[in-house]
Enzyme design. Structure first.
Site, PDB file in Angstrom:
ATOM      1  N   SER A  17       1.972   6.628  -5.173  1.00 45.75           N
ATOM      2  CA  SER A  17       2.531   6.009  -3.963  1.00 45.75           C
ATOM      3  C   SER A  17       1.653   4.824  -3.564  1.00 45.75           C
ATOM      4  CB  SER A  17       2.648   7.060  -2.866  1.00 45.75           C
ATOM      5  OG  SER A  17       3.221   6.518  -1.717  1.00 45.75           O
ATOM      6  N   HIS A  44       6.590   5.094  -5.328  1.00 46.54           N
ATOM      7  CA  HIS A  44       7.308   4.855  -4.068  1.00 46.54           C
ATOM      8  C   HIS A  44       7.319   3.358  -3.789  1.00 46.54           C
ATOM      9  CE1 HIS A  44       6.087   9.159  -2.670  1.00 46.54           C
ATOM     10  NE2 HIS A  44       7.089   9.166  -3.520  1.00 46.54           N
ATOM     11  N   ASP A 137       3.857  14.113  -1.720  1.00 45.52           N
ATOM     12  CA  ASP A 137       4.859  14.141  -2.790  1.00 45.52           C
ATOM     13  C   ASP A 137       4.150  14.399  -4.125  1.00 45.52           C
ATOM     14  OD1 ASP A 137       7.276  14.029  -4.022  1.00 45.52           O
ATOM     15  OD2 ASP A 137       7.475  11.855  -3.960  1.00 45.52           O
TER      16      ASP A 137
END
EC number: 3.1.1.61
Lengths: 195, 280
Positions: A17, A44, A137
């Site tokens: 991310s 992401h 995540d």
């Protein structure tokens, strides 16, 4: 097409991310062009982004990098990036599939969605890598990969741009390897090529 | 046997049973997505395993409906992919305006976000009263919501931004009434859309269409079912008609592809050829 007969692994999945672009440049950029496994990546990025990240990485890296297309075979020696605003999954026959199911923990693409599908598809023949990022995540997905007998690699949080995601992963599972960023690619090469 | 393998066996048994008992065929859906949705349903169903759930699902229509609702819910947003809607406005609508009346099939409309987006766009381009949109979905519950045209007010900010990026000519808030936490789409929009139940896996066509919109639905299907649905669309589309797919859904390699040309690269807007010779 889906791996090398000499490797006991069939695929690598990577989740990243915040700080992801630099981390991917480092890791993907250090993989050889003939890396014997397919690599699937969830990073992401903004839902409105185009395929710029795939083009950038493809330019910089020896290994081929592209945005994942539906029904595409996850071929060795290629890095497949999840398209913006789609979840990336992989089927048991190593075909890639996409979905627009709701975001999972605010993320689409979601690392967990990719990791869980890949764990179902490849079982113990899978390496999962969680790198820099905010949030959690990838933790649940990495747990599933471990449950299915796969290998868990986590970037050492101490050197990560954002340490929450790797920290959360280390709390969720006992990783097989916790290594600094620059050692991830050599580790993957070693795992992928050792008999 | 490991639990995942067992789950896959149970899932196959269940989907086969569902097909035989209710005629709903999910065996040609991509497994990763359907497995994810069924897992999700199971976690909230109160059953420990799919084998336990199977008896109820096959014998009790209500239990089946609950599963069906949960595994067929698709989500979208208004003016998702604004560049697509802008292209539709600039490159497709001028062709549609040459017809006295325009018929549109929006297949897999879910809760109607894209149906209303398209209706707004067509109104703004002067087609008000000159088009009819058939918006269909397999899931009756989401169709009900779509027909009511009620959406969470908190989404409207994002939709307004999408609308503007898509080349909206008016003020987005003119198209809905805000009530408490919800936005209700105006009656004039709702009146031009016919919402109807339709199952792409087993039902037949809808008659002649000028435009078919089916975005991010085929990505859930295996190749055989994709081919079936595309053939259905091909049967309905008039020569010169338009087929709009999701941005990650290319027609390349599909059987109907030779009769279609991509109007604008990357936007997945395909136009059917006038040339009958290219028919199979």
């Amino acid at each position: 097409m889906t791996g090398n007969s000499q490797s006991k692994f069939r695929a690598v999945v990577v989740g990243v991310s915040s700080g992801g672009v630099e981390a991917l440049k480092q890791v993907i950029g250090s993989l050889p062009g003939d890396f014997p496994l397919p690599v699937m990546v969830v990073a992401h990025i903004s839902p409105e982004a185009d395929n710029g990240l795939a083009l950038l990485l493809d330019d910089l890296c020896a290994i081929r990098v592209k945005e994942a297309d539906e029904l595409e075979k996850a071929a060795a020696g290629t890095v497949f990036l999840a398209p913006p605003n789609y979840h990336l999954q992989v089927e048991k026959d190593a075909t890639l599939s996409l979905s627009v199911d709701p975001p999972v923990r605010f993320a689409r693409p979601s690392v967990d969605v990719l990791f869980e599908a890949a764990a179902d598809a490849f079982g113990p023949a899978l390496i999962g890598v969680v790198m820099t990022g905010a949030g959690c995540d990838g933790s649940e997905g990495l747990r599933r990969i471990k449950e299915a007998g796969g290998i868990a690699v986590v970037q050492d949080p101490a050197g990560a741009v954002a340490d929450a995601m790797p920290r959360s992963a280390i709390e969720a599972v006992v990783p097989d390897y916790i290594v600094p960023l620059e050692r991830i690619a050599p580790l993957l090469v070693r795992l992928a090529t050792e008999p | 046997m490991d639990p995942e393998e067992l789950f896959d066996i149970e899932m196959r048994l269940l989907l086969n049973g569902v097909r035989q008992v209710y005629g709903h065929d999910f065996t040609d859906y991509s497994e990763a997505s359907i497995r994810r949705r069924i897992t999700h349903w199971l976690a909230t169903s109160g059953y420990g395993t799919l084998s336990e759930a199977q008896a109820s699902i096959l014998r009790d229509r209500e239990a089946f409906d609950s599963l069906l609702r949960s595994i067929t819910v698709n989500v979208s947003e208004m003016f998702r992919d604004p560049a697509f809607f802008q292209t539709l406005r600039e490159q497709v609508v001028p062709h549609l305006k040459t017809y006295p009346f325009v018929k549109i099939w929006h297949a897999g409309c879910a809760s109607g976000e894209e149906a209303y987006s398209l209706a707004i766009l067509l109104e703004e381009e002067g087609l008000k009263g000159r088009f009819r949109m058939y918006a269909t979905d397999i899931n009756n519950e989401v169709l009900q919501n779509a027909q009511e045209g009620i959406f969470p007010l908190k989404e409207m900010q994002k939709y307004t931004r999408n609308y503007q990026l898509a080349g909206g000519r008016g003020t987005f808030s003119d198209y809905y009434l805000a009530r408490y936490e919800h936005a209700i789409m105006t009656k004039s929009l709702r009146d031009q859309i016919v919402f109807a139940s339709h199952n792409l896996a087993v039902d037949s066509d809808f008659g002649e269409m000028h435009l078919i919109l089916c975005r991010n639905v085929l990505i859930y299907f295996k190749p055989t079912l994709k081919e079936r649905v595309l053939r259905l669309f091909d049967t309905c589309l008039i020569p010169g008609g338009f087929l709009c797919l999701g941005l990650k859904e290319a027609l390349d390699g599909r059987r109907i592809a030779p009769r279609y040309a991509e109007t604008v690269p990357k936007m997945r807007i395909y136009r059917k050829s006038y040339d009958r010779e290219q028919s199979e």
